[in-house]
Design an enzyme around this catalytic site. Structure first.
Site, PDB file in Angstrom:
ATOM      1  N   VAL B  13      64.575  29.835   5.579  1.00 32.17           N
ATOM      2  CA  VAL B  13      64.910  28.958   4.454  1.00 32.17           C
ATOM      3  C   VAL B  13      63.970  27.754   4.383  1.00 32.17           C
ATOM      4  CG1 VAL B  13      66.688  27.434   3.498  1.00 32.17           C
ATOM      5  CG2 VAL B  13      67.319  29.700   4.344  1.00 32.17           C
ATOM      6  N   LYS B  45      63.418  22.818  16.320  1.00 35.47           N
ATOM      7  CA  LYS B  45      64.152  22.885  17.576  1.00 35.47           C
ATOM      8  C   LYS B  45      63.171  23.187  18.714  1.00 35.47           C
ATOM      9  CE  LYS B  45      68.523  25.203  18.664  1.00 35.47           C
ATOM     10  NZ  LYS B  45      69.410  26.246  18.112  1.00 35.47           N
ATOM     11  N   ASP B 199      81.218  35.122   6.222  1.00 35.31           N
ATOM     12  CA  ASP B 199      80.186  34.533   5.355  1.00 35.31           C
ATOM     13  C   ASP B 199      80.718  34.338   3.932  1.00 35.31           C
ATOM     14  OD1 ASP B 199      77.093  34.077   4.835  1.00 35.31           O
ATOM     15  OD2 ASP B 199      77.775  35.472   3.290  1.00 35.31           O
ATOM     16  N   LYS B 203      81.670  30.663   1.576  1.00 33.80           N
ATOM     17  CA  LYS B 203      81.261  30.432   0.182  1.00 33.80           C
ATOM     18  C   LYS B 203      82.480  30.229  -0.719  1.00 33.80           C
ATOM     19  CE  LYS B 203      77.156  33.247   0.961  1.00 33.80           C
ATOM     20  NZ  LYS B 203      76.660  34.643   0.942  1.00 33.80           N
TER      21      LYS B 203
END
Lengths: 327, 327
Positions: B13, B45, B199, B203
């Site tokens: 992303v 990270k 998931d 949403k």
């Protein structure tokens, strides 16, 4: 402060708008920080026709008298190019916001009115010109700013889609399906503009103007209605696993806008294959977000009123509030 | 003035966002009245992982150092609740706008962040948390203000939909279809949250908060994933002319929000019947505009970047310009 509306026309669209203003008054005031919305005046053609008007409205046959009521926004709910264009023009020049559902007028004069509105610093809403309250116009203009629209395809006429669906599902003739569309109120007494593709054409021109900032030369657009379709075309397509749909397409190609409107046999892989009956639907092909499909009712008093009210709220909402739905 | 972005995370992303900023720089500047957009700093990270970053960006593993770069907006492109929530909170408290694509974090902390953003007078964009760049969030929040949303149904997980589609079309087992989803990059190495419905649940909670201003009690939501579906369920449904789809539903009933997520056998009359493969789609049942269907890709670097960039333009666009697409 009351938001005062001058309404042009009191047919299906105008009456539906006025009734929705009443039924959704509380909701509107919540969205507009307490400001009530009132139909101050209504312009009608035939003053002797018996009908009920909102009791506080002035009803007149004289456009100039409409303005005596000190209105903030003019709602164009009449059909055809004139006198709608002249009225909208005059309204904008007088500093009024304008909301129109008049596709024929807006296809031809939208560009002029947009420029004029910008010059006069008023807003111009036209969501309901195209697929009624299904938010095609705002999705294209607001939501897809970063995206380049490479191609736009749509089923933009509910009457045509209803007829094609019935011919396939019920194996009836074109004439039988058309009669059924009339009986159900989907088709007008004179459905010529629906079945010859003209209605879809107007909507496509409005979309073209919005996406590409220009329209193709009207004479160069290939427009074929569903009036060329016979039962054996439908059967032949069915045999191949296809459905005939009336598709309006616009794209940018070789430095110019290309548009066409015609019946096309689609396979079930096409996003518009499943859009049946009186539904409308569009596919917006974008470079980043991929192809987006948006479908909903393309006609009807309630959805048309919805699109116009969304325009109204958009114009008069002072702050971009992000609160949730008020229950 | 340059718009300076602080980017959290450089996975699919984050990298997709940074690349789209570059590829669409000209287009963005057109929309933002000439202001360039720059990735000022990137929080990673693992600093030893080999990858190419935009050459002008500061790359750091220290969140506080991100702010040394004097940024205007923080883009949250990391996964999971923490440290994303703490970072977003701190960003907002420091007067930065925030755009997030992090559904797990936002499902849980969205309400807190929204309140905080309002208090600190910054904007909070979360279009890409739900169905990526397909404009579900903005359509619900902006376009459907006048409409009351009576019910919302969605196919919100592309991996599940892909698996169900392949099981039906190719008559393969669940495991074979899942493997194919992994091979095609639709499913993660650990696809648990996709196939157990978690998931889609996140949403749906974000949508619930947006539509109704509240979420149901998480423990009371019936959540069933597609991991209960076997080939014979698919065949049985097919025999009845139906397709099994993984449907997330939310509605207002008896004074409260009711939500459920489960596989349901749909007939071809249902608007989500035709949404196949990795596509997502939602049906928004409204009181005025009727049922509206919106469908598009629900995942992918390009569409996720699209949603985040639409958020960015929405935040930084000074005037509500109504110009056409710039070609």
């Amino acid at each position: 402060m009351t938001i005062r509306v001058g309404l042009l026309g009191y047919g299906t669209v105008g009456k539906g708008f006025a009734e929705t203003i009443q039924s959704h008054q509380e909701r509107l005031q919540n969205l507009l920080e307490g400001e009530p919305v009132e139909i101050a005046s209504i312009l009608v053609k035939n003053p002797t026709k018996k009908r009920e008007f909102p009791h506080s409205s002035l009803v007149t046959t004289d456009f100039n008298e409409l303005f005596l009521q000190d209105i903030d926004v003019v709602i164009d709910a009449i059909v055809g190019e004139e006198p709608a264009f002249s009225y909208c023009k005059k309204a904008i020049e007088s500093g009024k916001h304008v909301i129109t559902a008049n596709k024929q007028m807006f296809a031809k004069h939208g560009k002029t009115l947009k420029k004029l509105a910008e010059k006069c610093d008023v807003s111009l809403g036209y969501e309901s010109t195209t697929v009624a309250g299904t938010p095609i116009i705002r999705t294209l203009s607001q939501l897809l700013q970063v995206n380049r629209v490479e191609r736009f395809e749509g089923i933009l006429n509910g009457t045509s889609n209803f007829i094609l669906t019935r011919m396939k599902e019920n194996k009836v003739s074109f004439d039988q399906a058309l009669q059924e569309a009339k009986d159900k109120g989907y088709a007008e007494a004179d459905p010529s503009n629906d079945i010859n593709g003209r209605d879809a054409f107007y909507k496509l021109m409005i979309v073209s103007e919005l996406i590409y900032g220009k329209q193709p030369n009207w004479n160069e657009v290939f427009v074929e209605g569903i009036d060329v379709i016979r039962s054996d075309h439908i059967e032949e397509a069915s045999f191949m696993g296809k459905k005939i749909k009336h598709i309006a397409t616009i794209e940018w190609k070789d430095g110019d806008v290309r548009a066409s409107i015609q019946p096309i046999a689609l396979t079930h892989h096409h996003p518009l294959y499943a859009i049946d009956h009186e539904q409308n639907g569009v596919v917006i092909h974008t470079d980043l977000a991929g192809p987006l499909t948006l479908a909903g009712p393309g006609a009807g008093a309630s959805t048309t009123a919805s699109g116009m009210l969304e325009d109204l709220v958009h114009i008069f909402q002072k702050t971009n509030r992000k609160t949730h739905q008020l229950l």
